[in-house]
Write a protein that holds these residues in place. Structure first.
Motif, PDB file in Angstrom:
ATOM      1  N   LEU A   1      -0.205 -16.168 -20.617  1.00 50.25           N
ATOM      2  CA  LEU A   1       0.566 -16.980 -21.567  1.00 50.25           C
ATOM      3  C   LEU A   1       0.773 -16.213 -22.865  1.00 50.25           C
ATOM      4  O   LEU A   1       1.825 -16.257 -23.487  1.00 50.25           O
ATOM      5  N   ARG A   2      -0.284 -15.498 -23.280  1.00 52.75           N
ATOM      6  CA  ARG A   2      -0.201 -14.692 -24.497  1.00 52.75           C
ATOM      7  C   ARG A   2       0.922 -13.661 -24.409  1.00 52.75           C
ATOM      8  O   ARG A   2       1.607 -13.359 -25.378  1.00 52.75           O
ATOM      9  N   GLN A   3       1.137 -13.114 -23.202  1.00 53.47           N
ATOM     10  CA  GLN A   3       2.215 -12.137 -23.008  1.00 53.47           C
ATOM     11  C   GLN A   3       3.574 -12.793 -23.250  1.00 53.47           C
ATOM     12  O   GLN A   3       4.530 -12.130 -23.604  1.00 53.47           O
TER      13      GLN A   3
ATOM     14  N   ASN B   1       4.984 -21.541 -12.262  1.00 56.17           N
ATOM     15  CA  ASN B   1       5.489 -20.183 -12.126  1.00 56.17           C
ATOM     16  C   ASN B   1       4.472 -19.144 -12.554  1.00 56.17           C
ATOM     17  O   ASN B   1       4.273 -18.140 -11.885  1.00 56.17           O
ATOM     18  N   ILE B   2       3.823 -19.397 -13.681  1.00 55.02           N
ATOM     19  CA  ILE B   2       2.825 -18.437 -14.177  1.00 55.02           C
ATOM     20  C   ILE B   2       1.662 -18.357 -13.205  1.00 55.02           C
ATOM     21  O   ILE B   2       1.189 -17.268 -12.872  1.00 55.02           O
ATOM     22  N   ALA B   3       1.209 -19.504 -12.720  1.00 55.74           N
ATOM     23  CA  ALA B   3       0.062 -19.516 -11.803  1.00 55.74           C
ATOM     24  C   ALA B   3       0.407 -18.760 -10.521  1.00 55.74           C
ATOM     25  O   ALA B   3      -0.403 -17.988 -10.008  1.00 55.74           O
ATOM     26  N   ARG B   4       1.616 -18.953 -10.041  1.00 57.50           N
ATOM     27  CA  ARG B   4       2.004 -18.279  -8.798  1.00 57.50           C
ATOM     28  C   ARG B   4       2.100 -16.770  -9.019  1.00 57.50           C
ATOM     29  O   ARG B   4       1.691 -15.989  -8.173  1.00 57.50           O
ATOM     30  N   ARG B   5       2.602 -16.393 -10.181  1.00 64.82           N
ATOM     31  CA  ARG B   5       2.701 -14.978 -10.525  1.00 64.82           C
ATOM     32  C   ARG B   5       1.315 -14.335 -10.502  1.00 64.82           C
ATOM     33  O   ARG B   5       1.128 -13.219 -10.064  1.00 64.82           O
ATOM     34  N   LEU B   6       0.317 -15.069 -10.988  1.00 64.07           N
ATOM     35  CA  LEU B   6      -1.042 -14.532 -11.085  1.00 64.07           C
ATOM     36  C   LEU B   6      -1.856 -14.791  -9.825  1.00 64.07           C
ATOM     37  O   LEU B   6      -3.016 -14.439  -9.756  1.00 64.07           O
TER      38      LEU B   6
END
Ligand code: ZN
Length: 330
Positions: free
Chosen positions: A100-102, A137-142
């Motif tokens: 998220l910071r990114q 989306n972020i969770a899937r990316r990670l």
């Protein structure tokens, strides 16, 4: 026994500004349930509306309240909370916080009984559906597991779903009239099952320092979130060919580009920079009853993504236009 903590008027006001989306709330039972040893939450019959006195009692530790994520009048939320309580929970929350910071988004990590909660605050309340899509989306990316999401690509009606994983609050895309959605323990109160207060990691353990810390965090704006959602990547391993190269492909051999908008039927809604419509692959499995799992970029309709995790191949197959296996490299 902890020394009594007092909440000033200012603390109550700022807490309310940060966390209260609607006046309905829940109270955590002071005694654990006999079989499961869990302190359940219920909607109070007395004082059903979240007043300053209720907030103060929560912050001072006399009661513990649960907060709802969505304001039913606007379908919006002031915050997003990610709850994780499995063995790798803290690890995953720290990964999410970093990612998220990114994106320039500050997220505050709060301890919980078995893991933690990660909180993100909005400059102005954001549509629940947009918040959910972004975090999914972020969770899937990670590759951070999402509780209840589909496990395998080859799903059947008995699709196995992940039992362990993060939970995203708001847990609903929207509320129907009379609905409340799911609540989450209000931060900075005392958990009834342990008698402990779980603080945010980012500040000293006083109400004043904690609230000041939360107020300092950079808040996510509506523009931020539309921007993030418009960057939905094409979930395809082959990069799109560079534009000039395409001119040299003989028309007879060139494959016509696939525009999903020409194939999806059903209602679609525009929100931010995306259309939302029923994911054909989800629908084939009997999922996506709310009809908005599939996001399609308005600016570039070649970009689409199912937040429930269907691959491009699954979506194309469900539309009856499978991706050809012998790909023409251009
Ligand atoms: Zn899908």
């Amino acid at each position: 026994m902890q020394s009594r903590i007092l909440a000033s008027d200012n603390i109550v006001t700022r807490y309310s500004e940060l966390f209260v989306n609607r006046r309905a709330y829940t109270i955590q039972s002071p005694t654990p349930n006999k079989e499961k040893h869990r302190c359940y939450y219920y909607r109070p019959k007395e004082h059903p509306s979240l007043s300053r006195a209720v907030l103060r009692n929560h912050l001072e530790g006399a009661i513990t309240i649960g907060l709802y994520a969505i304001n039913p009048e606007t379908q919006r939320c002031k915050w997003v909370a990610i709850d994780a309580d499995y063995s790798e929970a803290l690890n995953d929350l720290l990964k999410l916080q970093w990612e998220l910071r990114q994106d320039g988004v500050d997220a505050a990590l709060e301890k919980s009984r078995r893991g933690g909660h990660l909180w993100i605050f909005a400059e102005q309340p954001l549509l629940a559906i947009d918040c959910r899509l972004y975090i999914h989306n972020i969770a899937r990316r990670l590759k951070v597991p999402i509780k209840g999401s589909i496990l395998t690509a080859r799903s059947t009606s008995e699709t196995p779903v992940l039992a362990d994983g993060i939970e995203i609050f708001p847990k609903q895309d929207r509320l129907n009239s009379g609905e409340f959605g799911n609540g989450i323990r209000g931060p900075l109160g005392i958990h009834r099952a342990t008698g402990k207060r779980y603080w945010f990691y980012g500040a000293d353990y006083t109400l004043e320092d904690q609230i000041a810390y939360l107020c300092r965090l950079k808040r996510i704006t509506e523009d931020d979130i539309s921007g993030f959602l418009s960057d939905l990547s094409v979930p395809d391993k082959a990069p799109l060919p560079a534009k000039p190269a395409r001119r040299h492909v003989p028309p007879s051999r060139g494959r016509r580009e696939f525009f999903i908008l020409e194939h999806v039927t059903g209602r679609r809604r525009k929100s931010g920079r995306n259309y939302f419509t029923r994911c054909p692959s989800c629908a084939r499995q009997g999922h996506d009853r709310s009809g908005d799992n599939l996001a399609i970029s308005v600016a570039d309709p070649r970009k689409y993504r199912c937040w429930a995790g269907c691959t491009r191949e699954m979506i194309r197959a469900a539309l009856g236009c499978p991706i050809p296996t012998a790909r023409t490299h251009q």
